[in-house]
Scaffold this active site. Structure first.
Site, mmCIF file in Angstrom:
data_model
loop_
_atom_site.group_PDB
_atom_site.id
_atom_site.type_symbol
_atom_site.label_atom_id
_atom_site.label_comp_id
_atom_site.label_asym_id
_atom_site.label_seq_id
_atom_site.Cartn_x
_atom_site.Cartn_y
_atom_site.Cartn_z
ATOM 1 N N HIS A 1 -5.755 -6.032 -3.160
ATOM 2 C CA HIS A 1 -6.908 -6.122 -2.342
ATOM 3 C C HIS A 1 -7.217 -7.796 -1.901
ATOM 4 O O HIS A 1 -8.020 -8.082 -1.377
ATOM 5 C CB HIS A 1 -8.173 -5.562 -2.544
ATOM 6 C CG HIS A 1 -7.872 -3.932 -2.134
ATOM 7 N ND1 HIS A 1 -8.834 -3.267 -2.589
ATOM 8 C CD2 HIS A 1 -7.047 -3.088 -1.909
ATOM 9 C CE1 HIS A 1 -8.768 -1.833 -2.083
ATOM 10 N NE2 HIS A 1 -7.246 -1.635 -1.656
ATOM 11 N N THR A 2 -6.336 -8.587 -2.463
ATOM 12 C CA THR A 2 -6.471 -9.828 -2.271
ATOM 13 C C THR A 2 -5.850 -10.256 -0.838
ATOM 14 O O THR A 2 -6.024 -11.331 -0.262
ATOM 15 C CB THR A 2 -5.732 -10.892 -3.263
ATOM 16 O OG1 THR A 2 -5.692 -12.141 -2.828
ATOM 17 C CG2 THR A 2 -4.119 -10.490 -3.358
ATOM 18 N N GLY B 1 4.680 10.861 -8.208
ATOM 19 C CA GLY B 1 5.441 9.630 -8.744
ATOM 20 C C GLY B 1 6.166 8.957 -7.839
ATOM 21 O O GLY B 1 6.228 9.205 -6.556
ATOM 22 N N SER C 1 8.620 10.085 -1.872
ATOM 23 C CA SER C 1 8.426 11.119 -1.037
ATOM 24 C C SER C 1 7.530 10.819 0.202
ATOM 25 O O SER C 1 7.137 11.858 1.273
ATOM 26 C CB SER C 1 7.691 12.377 -1.950
ATOM 27 O OG SER C 1 6.596 11.663 -2.807
ATOM 28 N N ARG D 1 0.759 -1.280 0.141
ATOM 29 C CA ARG D 1 -0.108 -0.015 -0.182
ATOM 30 C C ARG D 1 0.943 1.226 0.101
ATOM 31 O O ARG D 1 0.586 2.235 -0.612
ATOM 32 C CB ARG D 1 -0.905 -0.071 1.079
ATOM 33 C CG ARG D 1 -1.686 1.186 1.231
ATOM 34 C CD ARG D 1 -2.302 1.129 2.512
ATOM 35 N NE ARG D 1 -3.708 2.315 2.507
ATOM 36 C CZ ARG D 1 -4.355 2.661 3.665
ATOM 37 N NH1 ARG D 1 -4.082 2.120 4.854
ATOM 38 N NH2 ARG D 1 -5.110 3.764 3.579
ATOM 39 N N HIS E 1 0.658 4.305 -2.738
ATOM 40 C CA HIS E 1 0.352 5.555 -2.291
ATOM 41 C C HIS E 1 1.757 6.628 -2.369
ATOM 42 O O HIS E 1 1.401 7.792 -2.945
ATOM 43 C CB HIS E 1 -0.013 5.700 -0.756
ATOM 44 C CG HIS E 1 -1.396 5.417 -0.449
ATOM 45 N ND1 HIS E 1 -2.017 5.583 0.629
ATOM 46 C CD2 HIS E 1 -1.837 4.352 -1.009
ATOM 47 C CE1 HIS E 1 -3.259 5.337 0.803
ATOM 48 N NE2 HIS E 1 -3.087 4.240 -0.350
ATOM 49 N N ASP E 2 2.935 5.908 -2.757
ATOM 50 C CA ASP E 2 3.875 6.881 -3.091
ATOM 51 C C ASP E 2 3.765 7.296 -4.643
ATOM 52 O O ASP E 2 3.958 8.122 -4.948
ATOM 53 C CB ASP E 2 5.273 6.073 -2.822
ATOM 54 C CG ASP E 2 6.470 7.083 -3.188
ATOM 55 O OD1 ASP E 2 6.282 8.088 -2.822
ATOM 56 O OD2 ASP E 2 7.441 6.417 -3.765
ATOM 57 N N ASP F 1 8.784 8.255 -6.060
ATOM 58 C CA ASP F 1 10.008 8.840 -5.624
ATOM 59 C C ASP F 1 10.400 8.921 -3.974
ATOM 60 O O ASP F 1 11.238 9.814 -3.797
ATOM 61 C CB ASP F 1 10.004 10.330 -6.110
ATOM 62 C CG ASP F 1 8.738 11.224 -5.409
ATOM 63 O OD1 ASP F 1 7.997 10.504 -4.736
ATOM 64 O OD2 ASP F 1 8.461 12.455 -5.807
ATOM 65 N N VAL G 1 1.313 9.771 -5.988
ATOM 66 C CA VAL G 1 1.228 11.042 -5.308
ATOM 67 C C VAL G 1 2.705 11.733 -5.768
ATOM 68 O O VAL G 1 3.599 11.167 -5.278
ATOM 69 C CB VAL G 1 1.157 11.213 -3.891
ATOM 70 C CG1 VAL G 1 1.048 12.747 -3.571
ATOM 71 C CG2 VAL G 1 -0.270 10.696 -3.528
ATOM 72 N N ASP H 1 -3.857 -14.191 -4.070
ATOM 73 C CA ASP H 1 -4.403 -15.144 -5.029
ATOM 74 C C ASP H 1 -5.497 -14.235 -5.980
ATOM 75 O O ASP H 1 -5.293 -13.271 -5.680
ATOM 76 C CB ASP H 1 -5.129 -16.535 -4.551
ATOM 77 C CG ASP H 1 -6.059 -16.116 -3.183
ATOM 78 O OD1 ASP H 1 -6.566 -15.198 -3.541
ATOM 79 O OD2 ASP H 1 -6.282 -16.912 -2.525
ATOM 80 N N ASN I 1 -2.963 8.534 4.649
ATOM 81 C CA ASN I 1 -1.863 7.738 4.879
ATOM 82 C C ASN I 1 -1.675 7.287 6.431
ATOM 83 O O ASN I 1 -0.768 6.519 6.653
ATOM 84 C CB ASN I 1 -0.495 8.451 4.282
ATOM 85 C CG ASN I 1 -0.660 8.474 2.846
ATOM 86 O OD1 ASN I 1 -1.072 7.725 2.063
ATOM 87 N ND2 ASN I 1 0.133 9.567 2.414
ATOM 88 N N ASP J 1 -10.284 -9.502 1.222
ATOM 89 C CA ASP J 1 -10.774 -10.659 0.841
ATOM 90 C C ASP J 1 -11.223 -11.471 1.784
ATOM 91 O O ASP J 1 -10.505 -12.053 2.569
ATOM 92 C CB ASP J 1 -9.476 -11.304 -0.027
ATOM 93 C CG ASP J 1 -9.536 -12.877 -0.458
ATOM 94 O OD1 ASP J 1 -10.589 -13.132 -0.249
ATOM 95 O OD2 ASP J 1 -8.570 -13.129 -1.209
#
Length: 347
Positions: free
Chosen positions: A212-213, A88, A92, A78, A82-83, A90, A86, A273, A112, A265
């Site tokens: 999201h598995t 790219g 940040s 995750r 999220h990196d 990088d 936002v 899976d 976050n 899941d």
């Protein structure tokens, strides 16, 4: 996915599994996937001369982290998403807010705050070990990309080569986060528009949503589906009654335990899976934004395909992760740097 599940949260998870009376599928050996696409400026062998042991150094940390804190796996995946979405890919998101600053860093944005601290700790540990062997050479952005791949593989997902050569970004603003991330109630139109703005397709949307598995979400991310779907004061009609009852037991409309989480899941929550897609077909998606993928004609066909073919999902996921890993790559000192400490700008 959310912060590390508490004891009460884990009890809730197993209540889900018991209540729904859904069986776990047999685990299979991870499928090695071949990558076809690669951003030109990145290379698998980027550190071949400057830090040839970088993969094994990071691997030792991720293996230990996964044994000590399994939640670090989905949390790091995750973190990478999220990196990249936002500013790219990088690194940040790893920067800490400066004391006294009016502008918070990405890490402290509301979207976050639920990322388990183990994800940040793992990257910092990996960076420290890499710095001890190859000082000032490997970027935090690349360490995050490699660690993410490691965790995907550790939880049973595909192994894929990671292209390297990202520089660390200099800009990290919490105010840039919310509008650049998918939300739990996003419509398919909104998701397609967001992914398109990152150079990603409708196929990438469906495939990357398959992350999201594994992982968990807090009640606040789906409570409206239970009690007030789209302002109707009724539950979401596209939710299986068994899931509705289980969620309602754990997440009251008001005053519930804010630490309670539910698995994305509900059939195989600890295994990487393709069961996620079968769940969507059975109206067992946890988030409205996930369930919507099985209803929209632009995304439904691929959901159906991936539900039937684990190998195709693994191959597509590896491809999509590499494609996402090329978003907004920084190169050169005008836009980038190599941080010695991932939590602060290099001076």
């Amino acid at each position: 996915m959310s912060s590390s599940p508490t004891y009460s949260s884990l009890v809730t998870i197993f209540m889900f599994l018991f209540f729904l009376n859904l069986s776990f599928s047999n685990s299979q050996l991870p499928i090695k996937a071949t990558i076809r696409r690669a951003p030109r400026q990145l290379s698998v062998n980027y550190y071949a001369k400057s830090c040839p042991q970088v993969e094994s150094l990071i691997g030792s940390v991720t293996s230990n982290m996964f044994k000590e804190a399994p939640a670090s796996g989905p949390a790091t995946i995750r973190l990478f998403f999220h990196d990249c979405f936002v500013e790219g890919c990088d690194g940040s998101i790893l920067i800490s807010s400066k004391a006294g600053s009016k502008e918070l860093a990405e890490k402290d944005a509301e979207d976050n705050k639920d990322i388990a601290k183990e994800a940040f700790e793992g990257i910092n540990k990996a960076k420290a070990i890499v710095e001890s062997k190859c000082p000032g050479v490997v970027s935090c952005a690349d360490i995050l990309a490699i660690a993410t791949r490691n965790f995907v593989h550790l939880v049973g997902g595909p192994y894929y080569e990671v292209k390297k050569g990202r520089w660390d970004g200099k800009l990290s603003k919490a105010s840039r986060v919310h509008q650049n991330l998918p939300q739990s109630n996003s419509t398919v139109d909104q998701l397609l528009k967001l992914f398109s703005s990152k150079g990603l397709t409708s196929e990438d949307l469906v495939v990357l949503s398959g992350a999201h598995t594994i992982g968990f979400a807090h009640c606040k991310q789906f409570v409206n589906r239970i009690y007030n779907y789209k302002g109707t004061k009724k539950p979401d009609p596209y939710m299986d009654p068994r899931l509705f009852k289980a969620l309602k037991m754990s997440c009251p409309q008001f005053g519930g335990n804010v630490d309670i989480v539910a698995p994305f899941d509900v059939t195989t929550p600890f295994s990487f899976d393709n069961a996620y897609y079968g769940n969507l077909e059975a109206k067992l998606g946890l988030l409205a934004s996930d369930q919507a993928l099985s209803l929209d004609p632009r995304t439904k066909p691929l959901v159906q395909e991936l539900a039937k073919d684990k190998h195709k999902f693994f191959q597509a996921f590896a491809d999509a992760m590499e494609k996402m890993g090329g978003i907004g790559v920084k190169r050169g000192r005008k836009h980038g740097e190599f941080r010695k400490d991932c939590t602060m700008h290099h001076i």
